[in-house]
Design a protein around this motif. Structure first.
Motif, PDB file in Angstrom:
ATOM      1  N   ARG A  26     -24.393  -5.287 -18.345  1.00 12.02           N
ATOM      2  CA  ARG A  26     -24.362  -6.726 -18.179  1.00 12.02           C
ATOM      3  C   ARG A  26     -22.952  -7.188 -17.776  1.00 12.02           C
ATOM      4  O   ARG A  26     -21.966  -6.568 -18.127  1.00 12.02           O
ATOM      5  N   ILE A  27     -22.894  -8.305 -17.079  1.00  6.73           N
ATOM      6  CA  ILE A  27     -21.622  -8.915 -16.704  1.00  6.73           C
ATOM      7  C   ILE A  27     -21.391 -10.085 -17.658  1.00  6.73           C
ATOM      8  O   ILE A  27     -22.304 -10.849 -17.957  1.00  6.73           O
ATOM      9  N   ALA A  28     -20.155 -10.215 -18.146  1.00  9.25           N
ATOM     10  CA  ALA A  28     -19.830 -11.309 -19.055  1.00  9.25           C
ATOM     11  C   ALA A  28     -18.427 -11.815 -18.752  1.00  9.25           C
ATOM     12  O   ALA A  28     -17.619 -11.113 -18.142  1.00  9.25           O
ATOM     13  N   VAL A  29     -18.167 -13.032 -19.190  1.00  7.45           N
ATOM     14  CA  VAL A  29     -16.835 -13.605 -19.071  1.00  7.45           C
ATOM     15  C   VAL A  29     -16.388 -14.058 -20.458  1.00  7.45           C
ATOM     16  O   VAL A  29     -17.209 -14.355 -21.327  1.00  7.45           O
ATOM     17  N   VAL A  30     -15.077 -14.098 -20.651  1.00  5.63           N
ATOM     18  CA  VAL A  30     -14.528 -14.530 -21.930  1.00  5.63           C
ATOM     19  C   VAL A  30     -13.224 -15.276 -21.688  1.00  5.63           C
ATOM     20  O   VAL A  30     -12.464 -14.933 -20.793  1.00  5.63           O
ATOM     21  N   ASN A  31     -13.014 -16.303 -22.463  1.00  3.36           N
ATOM     22  CA  ASN A  31     -11.738 -17.017 -22.462  1.00  3.36           C
ATOM     23  C   ASN A  31     -11.077 -16.640 -23.782  1.00  3.36           C
ATOM     24  O   ASN A  31     -11.372 -17.229 -24.826  1.00  3.36           O
ATOM     25  N   LEU A  32     -10.204 -15.642 -23.739  1.00  4.48           N
ATOM     26  CA  LEU A  32      -9.598 -15.127 -24.960  1.00  4.48           C
ATOM     27  C   LEU A  32      -8.738 -16.172 -25.664  1.00  4.48           C
ATOM     28  O   LEU A  32      -8.761 -16.264 -26.892  1.00  4.48           O
ATOM     29  N   GLU A  33      -7.997 -16.929 -24.899  1.00  2.00           N
ATOM     30  CA  GLU A  33      -7.149 -17.957 -25.495  1.00  2.00           C
ATOM     31  C   GLU A  33      -7.989 -18.960 -26.274  1.00  2.00           C
ATOM     32  O   GLU A  33      -7.693 -19.290 -27.419  1.00  2.00           O
ATOM     33  N   GLU A  34      -9.069 -19.418 -25.664  1.00  2.00           N
ATOM     34  CA  GLU A  34      -9.958 -20.367 -26.329  1.00  2.00           C
ATOM     35  C   GLU A  34     -10.602 -19.727 -27.550  1.00  2.00           C
ATOM     36  O   GLU A  34     -10.698 -20.354 -28.608  1.00  2.00           O
ATOM     37  N   ALA A  35     -11.038 -18.491 -27.414  1.00  2.00           N
ATOM     38  CA  ALA A  35     -11.683 -17.802 -28.533  1.00  2.00           C
ATOM     39  C   ALA A  35     -10.740 -17.711 -29.730  1.00  2.00           C
ATOM     40  O   ALA A  35     -11.149 -17.950 -30.870  1.00  2.00           O
ATOM     41  N   ILE A  36      -9.489 -17.391 -29.480  1.00  2.00           N
ATOM     42  CA  ILE A  36      -8.509 -17.263 -30.564  1.00  2.00           C
ATOM     43  C   ILE A  36      -8.165 -18.626 -31.147  1.00  2.00           C
ATOM     44  O   ILE A  36      -8.143 -18.811 -32.364  1.00  2.00           O
ATOM     45  N   LEU A  37      -7.897 -19.591 -30.286  1.00  2.00           N
ATOM     46  CA  LEU A  37      -7.459 -20.898 -30.754  1.00  2.00           C
ATOM     47  C   LEU A  37      -8.568 -21.682 -31.453  1.00  2.00           C
ATOM     48  O   LEU A  37      -8.280 -22.628 -32.187  1.00  2.00           O
ATOM     49  N   GLN A  38      -9.821 -21.294 -31.262  1.00  2.00           N
ATOM     50  CA  GLN A  38     -10.929 -21.967 -31.929  1.00  2.00           C
ATOM     51  C   GLN A  38     -11.291 -21.337 -33.273  1.00  2.00           C
ATOM     52  O   GLN A  38     -12.164 -21.841 -33.967  1.00  2.00           O
ATOM     53  N   THR A  39     -10.611 -20.256 -33.638  1.00  2.00           N
ATOM     54  CA  THR A  39     -10.911 -19.631 -34.929  1.00  2.00           C
ATOM     55  C   THR A  39     -10.479 -20.553 -36.063  1.00  2.00           C
ATOM     56  O   THR A  39      -9.619 -21.415 -35.899  1.00  2.00           O
ATOM     57  N   ASP A  40     -11.094 -20.340 -37.221  1.00  2.00           N
ATOM     58  CA  ASP A  40     -10.748 -21.152 -38.391  1.00  2.00           C
ATOM     59  C   ASP A  40      -9.271 -20.985 -38.753  1.00  2.00           C
ATOM     60  O   ASP A  40      -8.592 -21.962 -39.070  1.00  2.00           O
ATOM     61  N   ALA A  41      -8.770 -19.751 -38.699  1.00  2.00           N
ATOM     62  CA  ALA A  41      -7.372 -19.485 -39.040  1.00  2.00           C
ATOM     63  C   ALA A  41      -6.432 -20.219 -38.090  1.00  2.00           C
ATOM     64  O   ALA A  41      -5.429 -20.805 -38.522  1.00  2.00           O
ATOM     65  N   SER A  42      -6.737 -20.199 -36.805  1.00  2.00           N
ATOM     66  CA  SER A  42      -5.893 -20.893 -35.829  1.00  2.00           C
ATOM     67  C   SER A  42      -5.918 -22.395 -36.044  1.00  2.00           C
ATOM     68  O   SER A  42      -4.882 -23.062 -35.967  1.00  2.00           O
ATOM     69  N   GLN A  43      -7.087 -22.925 -36.327  1.00  2.00           N
ATOM     70  CA  GLN A  43      -7.203 -24.360 -36.565  1.00  2.00           C
ATOM     71  C   GLN A  43      -6.424 -24.772 -37.816  1.00  2.00           C
ATOM     72  O   GLN A  43      -5.783 -25.822 -37.823  1.00  2.00           O
ATOM     73  N   GLN A  44      -6.449 -23.922 -38.847  1.00  2.00           N
ATOM     74  CA  GLN A  44      -5.675 -24.216 -40.061  1.00  2.00           C
ATOM     75  C   GLN A  44      -4.178 -24.221 -39.755  1.00  2.00           C
ATOM     76  O   GLN A  44      -3.447 -25.093 -40.225  1.00  2.00           O
ATOM     77  N   LYS A  45      -3.726 -23.249 -38.986  1.00  2.00           N
ATOM     78  CA  LYS A  45      -2.300 -23.187 -38.642  1.00  2.00           C
ATOM     79  C   LYS A  45      -1.897 -24.363 -37.761  1.00  2.00           C
ATOM     80  O   LYS A  45      -0.804 -24.916 -37.915  1.00  2.00           O
ATOM     81  N   LEU A  46      -2.765 -24.749 -36.842  1.00  2.00           N
ATOM     82  CA  LEU A  46      -2.477 -25.903 -35.987  1.00  2.00           C
ATOM     83  C   LEU A  46      -2.416 -27.182 -36.824  1.00  2.00           C
ATOM     84  O   LEU A  46      -1.519 -28.014 -36.634  1.00  2.00           O
ATOM     85  N   ASN A  47      -3.355 -27.322 -37.758  1.00  2.00           N
ATOM     86  CA  ASN A  47      -3.323 -28.490 -38.653  1.00  2.00           C
ATOM     87  C   ASN A  47      -2.069 -28.477 -39.519  1.00  2.00           C
ATOM     88  O   ASN A  47      -1.492 -29.529 -39.800  1.00  2.00           O
ATOM     89  N   GLY A  48      -1.638 -27.278 -39.931  1.00  2.00           N
ATOM     90  CA  GLY A  48      -0.398 -27.154 -40.693  1.00  2.00           C
ATOM     91  C   GLY A  48       0.806 -27.598 -39.877  1.00  2.00           C
ATOM     92  O   GLY A  48       1.695 -28.281 -40.389  1.00  2.00           O
ATOM     93  N   LEU A  49       0.844 -27.203 -38.620  1.00  2.00           N
ATOM     94  CA  LEU A  49       1.926 -27.633 -37.729  1.00  2.00           C
ATOM     95  C   LEU A  49       1.922 -29.146 -37.599  1.00  2.00           C
ATOM     96  O   LEU A  49       2.967 -29.798 -37.695  1.00  2.00           O
ATOM     97  N   ARG A  50       0.749 -29.711 -37.394  1.00  2.00           N
ATOM     98  CA  ARG A  50       0.633 -31.158 -37.199  1.00  2.00           C
ATOM     99  C   ARG A  50       0.954 -31.941 -38.472  1.00  2.00           C
ATOM    100  O   ARG A  50       1.234 -33.136 -38.403  1.00  2.00           O
ATOM    101  N   ALA A  51       0.913 -31.279 -39.621  1.00  2.00           N
ATOM    102  CA  ALA A  51       1.233 -31.935 -40.891  1.00  2.00           C
ATOM    103  C   ALA A  51       2.724 -31.864 -41.221  1.00  2.00           C
ATOM    104  O   ALA A  51       3.180 -32.547 -42.144  1.00  2.00           O
ATOM    105  N   GLN A  52       3.481 -31.074 -40.473  1.00  2.00           N
ATOM    106  CA  GLN A  52       4.917 -30.948 -40.735  1.00  2.00           C
ATOM    107  C   GLN A  52       5.626 -32.268 -40.432  1.00  2.00           C
ATOM    108  O   GLN A  52       5.295 -32.946 -39.458  1.00  2.00           O
ATOM    109  N   PRO A  53       6.617 -32.617 -41.241  1.00  2.00           N
ATOM    110  CA  PRO A  53       7.322 -33.901 -41.057  1.00  2.00           C
ATOM    111  C   PRO A  53       7.938 -34.071 -39.662  1.00  2.00           C
ATOM    112  O   PRO A  53       7.851 -35.168 -39.093  1.00  2.00           O
ATOM    113  N   ASP A  54       8.551 -33.024 -39.118  1.00  2.00           N
ATOM    114  CA  ASP A  54       9.160 -33.136 -37.782  1.00  2.00           C
ATOM    115  C   ASP A  54       8.107 -33.435 -36.720  1.00  2.00           C
ATOM    116  O   ASP A  54       8.324 -34.269 -35.832  1.00  2.00           O
TER     117      ASP A  54
END
Length: 174
Positions: A26-54
């Protein structure tokens, strides 16, 4: 060779191409960046960044500058016809300065998120490779392409969400 025989052979070869492609996998395509950034761990880290005072301070500064620019635009639209050439020049300069300030703050915010994204990509690369190997084998994928290297692919060809799901499962199992 006769024209009929050539046409028949050409028709048969065209008809067998899909079967040959299926036999190759079968032929398939993947967006690795999107796959990684949509993980729960990535979203938690992004939310952590957005919660930083700076980050919050930069975000508030960006919103303040956007409001000031919108107000400046409204003021200019209202008063431009009655402004002298010097006043118009001063207003253009204020607008240019406001835009420069906006761009600077926006770049700071984008750089923070890009740096985090890059760190996440580097951190998760071994996990992604393992997940891809498993999916390639279990899905019978014979050709896997990075999404940004493909001009068009129907959604049915994408395994991006499957990669994200498997990464989330692997993180939960740890």
């Amino acid at each position: 060779m006769s024209k009929y025989l050539t046409t028949l052979l050409l028709s048969l070869s065209i008809l067998t191409l899909p079967a040959f492609a299926a036999a190759q996998g079968r032929i398939a395509v993947v967006n690795l960046e999107e796959a990684i950034l949509q993980t729960d761990a990535s979203q938690q880290k992004l939310n952590g960044l957005r919660a930083q005072p700076d980050y919050k301070a930069d975000k508030a500064e960006l919103e303040r500058l956007q409001t000031e620019r919108e107000n400046l635009i409204k003021e200019l639209q209202k008063d431009l016809a009655v402004m002298s050439a010097e006043e118009q020049q001063a207003a253009r300069k204020r607008m240019a300065n406001k835009n420069a300030d906006l761009e600077h703050v926006l770049r700071k915010l984008q750089k923070s998120e890009q740096d985090l994204g890059q760190a996440l990509l580097e951190e998760m690369t071994p996990k992604v490779q393992a997940v891809l190997r498993d999916l390639i084998q279990s899905e019978g994928i014979g050709l896997l392409l990075q999404r940004n290297a493909v001009i068009h692919a129907d959604a049915g060809y994408s395994i991006t969400s499957k990669v994200t799901d498997k990464l989330n499962q692997a993180a939960a199992a740890e």
